[in-house]
Design a protein around this motif. Structure first.
Motif, short mmCIF file in Angstrom:
data_model
loop_
_atom_site.label_atom_id
_atom_site.label_comp_id
_atom_site.label_asym_id
_atom_site.label_seq_id
_atom_site.Cartn_x
_atom_site.Cartn_y
_atom_site.Cartn_z
N MET A 1 0.84 -1.19 0.00
CA MET A 1 0.00 0.00 0.00
C MET A 1 0.88 1.26 0.00
O MET A 1 1.99 1.24 0.53
N PRO A 2 0.35 2.36 -0.55
CA PRO A 2 1.15 3.59 -0.54
C PRO A 2 1.46 4.02 0.89
O PRO A 2 0.68 3.80 1.81
N ALA A 3 2.62 4.60 1.08
CA ALA A 3 3.00 5.09 2.40
C ALA A 3 3.31 6.58 2.30
O ALA A 3 3.91 7.02 1.32
N PHE A 4 2.89 7.31 3.29
CA PHE A 4 3.17 8.74 3.36
C PHE A 4 4.10 8.96 4.53
O PHE A 4 3.87 8.45 5.63
N ALA A 5 5.16 9.72 4.30
CA ALA A 5 6.16 9.92 5.34
C ALA A 5 6.69 11.34 5.29
O ALA A 5 6.52 12.06 4.29
N ILE A 6 7.32 11.73 6.39
CA ILE A 6 7.96 13.03 6.49
C ILE A 6 9.46 12.81 6.30
O ILE A 6 10.13 12.20 7.14
N ARG B 1 -3.67 1.93 4.31
CA ARG B 1 -4.68 0.87 4.12
C ARG B 1 -5.46 1.08 2.83
O ARG B 1 -6.58 0.58 2.67
N GLY B 2 -4.87 1.85 1.92
CA GLY B 2 -5.51 2.07 0.63
C GLY B 2 -6.50 3.21 0.58
O GLY B 2 -7.22 3.38 -0.41
N GLY B 3 -6.54 4.02 1.63
CA GLY B 3 -7.48 5.13 1.69
C GLY B 3 -6.82 6.46 1.39
O GLY B 3 -5.65 6.53 1.00
N PRO B 4 -7.54 7.56 1.60
CA PRO B 4 -7.01 8.87 1.24
C PRO B 4 -6.26 9.62 2.33
O PRO B 4 -5.59 10.61 2.04
N GLY C 1 -5.35 3.13 16.22
CA GLY C 1 -4.88 2.57 14.96
C GLY C 1 -4.40 3.59 13.95
O GLY C 1 -4.23 3.26 12.77
N ILE C 2 -4.16 4.83 14.38
CA ILE C 2 -3.66 5.85 13.46
C ILE C 2 -2.15 5.64 13.28
O ILE C 2 -1.37 5.76 14.24
N GLU C 3 -1.76 5.31 12.05
CA GLU C 3 -0.37 4.99 11.72
C GLU C 3 0.32 6.11 10.95
O GLU C 3 1.55 6.19 10.93
N VAL C 4 -0.45 6.96 10.28
CA VAL C 4 0.12 8.01 9.44
C VAL C 4 0.77 9.08 10.32
O VAL C 4 0.54 9.12 11.53
#
Length: 587
Positions: free
Chosen positions: A1-6, A146-149, A180-183
């Motif tokens: 799944m795409p991952a967003f990171a700093i 998880r594939g969401g926005p 469960g917030i991972e971002v």
């Protein structure tokens, strides 16, 4: 799944640098059937992300309630954003400010004895934990991991302008992660050294809020966020209006120039507001910096997408700026077309506190209670007491916020908090004094957050302290029975003046599904419902002269128009006009 990171220099999506170009849209300020349209218009401006607050009291208007349906369906809003190809940033507070009633904090919580406000206090923290446990699972399952926005989630909101309890912020972080917030998590504060220092944590990414002098403000942020991408989490493109003030419109060229400067620096942005929407019902907040100033019903904000969803000159200017840094869609949203124009006669009337369908049970008190004591968290409450010819005058400690006074049904005066009123002359007569008290919106910023509403005592006359009171709320969440009760009243000549407080009703036929703009010229102050949906407050004090009627409210055939006039009207006629009139400006 795409991952967003700093990253060290940039936000990274799937490892690639990305400049976040976001705009604020509050789902709770938009009719749910218009969410998809507003999101599409935001994308057509060139945005790749949308941001929304989560208003705690919109989901929990009463203790023990957690509503995630209808206009509170956060999950549906985020799904529609994803369907439009937009990422999302979620800001659940628990405090949001946002010119929203109480800054989103529920009045029922802040009325609890000893409760803390935005700090490490057990009662407050336990309630926050329950709130986050209710809404964050909706966000968690829609994270980009998880594939969401959802790319990021904010912790608190401009906390450095209020407090400096780092332990409180860390409690919020733990609660958020537990759901469960991972971002990535982040904080935002005004571009001020002291506020940025107080409002963040070393382990969280800091962002700033400002609306001008982008290079200077980014330099302030960089002092507190030495590595990683810079972001303006609220780029104030416009401003909100208060009753009795003027309507704010942005300087388009200046705002576009500041946005260009910001994006040219490589910073990410969240435009506040991309689309403001409407403070429907009793949801507007208020500011009090020495003078109480409630926010108007329209939250147009001078935003690039107007209250009715149409593009403004700022839309086109911002779109052109964004196009210098990223591709923008070829399509453009349609411009506003004239709305249906027609007059409506309201030929039925009913005294407000004679409306048995909405007047709650009377409760007796041995002291002057606040409306919080009466567990009426918003709207209107009727107070009654017996007075005599010797009383002469009623003196209150404070009025919160607006009072219409009658003696045996005859109007005798109006008291308003914004003017500092607290003394009511009384006729030299025995009778029943009725004070209809309107909560005009709870303070959403500063040290007066959490204060009680209603009448503050003691209450005195020239002869005595008045301790015997009766109160009854007006229960206006569902006005179906009320509309029928008013319709059952005898015909009245709509050309005759209206003495408030009174409900007035009529019907109209118009183009179904079309946006309308309601003008109440000659009316004083009150609220309006169309087919049971509360459009919000109107007031001759201005600046707003029309109320926005979302197209989904207008149906085929007869439509019900219900008005609660608190003061009085020249006649019982209303008009729908071709375009909005949000009032005079400073120009």
């Amino acid at each position: 799944m795409p991952a967003f990171a700093i990253g060290d220099e940039d936000f990274l999506l799937d490892g690639a640098p990305v400049q976040v170009v976001s705009g604020a849209l509050h789902y709770f300020r938009i009719h749910p059937d218009q969410w998809a349209d507003r999101l599409r218009t935001a994308r057509l401006m060139g945005l790749n992300t949308v941001e929304t607050y989560v208003a705690w009291n919109a989901h929990s208007p009463r203790r023990g309630v957690m509503d995630l349906t209808g206009r509170a369906d956060l999950g549906r809003f985020l799904d529609l954003a994803a369907a439009e190809g937009l990422h999302a940033i979620v800001r659940p507070g628990p405090f949001i400010c946002a010119e929203w009633d109480g800054g989103g904090l529920p009045a029922w919580l802040l009325a609890a004895e000893g409760v803390g406000v935005r700090r490490s206090e057990p009662t407050y923290l336990a309630a926050v934990e329950d709130f986050l446990a209710g809404v964050l699972p909706v966000v968690a399952e829609r994270q980009v991991t998880r594939g969401g926005p959802v790319l990021m989630v904010q912790v608190e909101n401009e906390y450095g302008a209020y407090g400096d309890d780092a332990g409180y912020l860390r409690e919020l972080v733990a609660m958020t992660r537990a759901q469960g917030i991972e971002v990535p998590l982040f904080t935002c504060d005004q571009a001020d050294d002291a506020m940025l220092a107080r409002g963040g944590l070393p382990e969280l990414h800091r962002t700033a809020t400002f609306g001008s002098r982008s290079t200077e403000r980014l330099a302030v942020l960089r002092r507190h966020q030495p590595t990683g991408p810079l972001m303006c989490a609220e780029f104030w493109a416009g401003w909100f209006d208060a009753w009795g003030g003027h309507h704010h419109l942005p300087d388009v060229d200046r705002a576009a120039g500041d946005l260009d400067e910001l994006l040219a620096a490589g910073a990410s942005v969240n435009i506040y507001m991309a689309h403001g929407g409407t403070n429907f019902g009793f949801t507007n907040g208020a500011n009090d910096k020495g003078v109480y100033a409630p926010t108007v019903t329209s939250y147009d904000y001078g935003a690039p997408i107007a209250e009715d969803g149409s593009p403004t000159p700022l839309f086109h200017a911002f779109r052109e700026v964004v196009s210098r840094y990223a591709p923008v869609p070829a399509d453009l949203p349609p411009e506003r077309r004239p709305a249906p124009a027609l007059d409506v006669a309201l030929d039925r009337r009913l005294d407000a506190t004679s409306a048995t369908s909405v007047l709650g049970p009377w409760k007796e008190w041995d002291h002057l209670p606040t409306t919080d004591e009466a567990e009426q968290w918003t709207g209107l409450v009727a107070y009654r007491t017996d007075v005599t010819a010797d009383d002469g005058v009623l003196v209150l400690d404070e009025v919160r916020d607006h009072v219409v006074a009658r003696l045996d049904g005859r109007p005798i005066g109006v008291l308003d908090r914004s003017r500092g009123d607290r003394v009511l002359p009384l006729p030299a007569a025995d009778g029943v004094l009725e004070l209809l008290v309107e909560d005009q919106g709870r303070v959403n910023y500063g040290p007066r957050i959490g204060e009680p509403k209603g009448l503050l005592g003691p209450a005195r006359t020239t002869a005595r302290e008045v301790t015997s009171w009766r109160t009854a709320p007006l229960l206006l969440d569902d006005v179906t029975a009320l509309a029928e009760e008013v319709r059952e009243q005898p015909d009245q000549d709509p050309a005759a003046p209206v003495a408030g407080p009174a409900f007035c009703a009529g019907t109209f036929a118009s183009e179904p599904g079309a946006d309308h703009f309601l003008a109440l010229t000659g009316w004083g102050k009150g609220l309006v419902w169309v087919n049971g949906w509360c459009l919000g407050r109107y007031w001759s004090a201005g600046p707003t002269r029309t109320l926005y009627v979302p197209g989904p409210l207008v149906r085929e055939g007869a439509n019900d128009l219900l008005v609660l006039e608190l003061h009085g009207a020249a006649q019982a006629r209303a008009g729908f006009v071709a375009a909005p009139d949000l009032g005079h400006t400073e120009d």
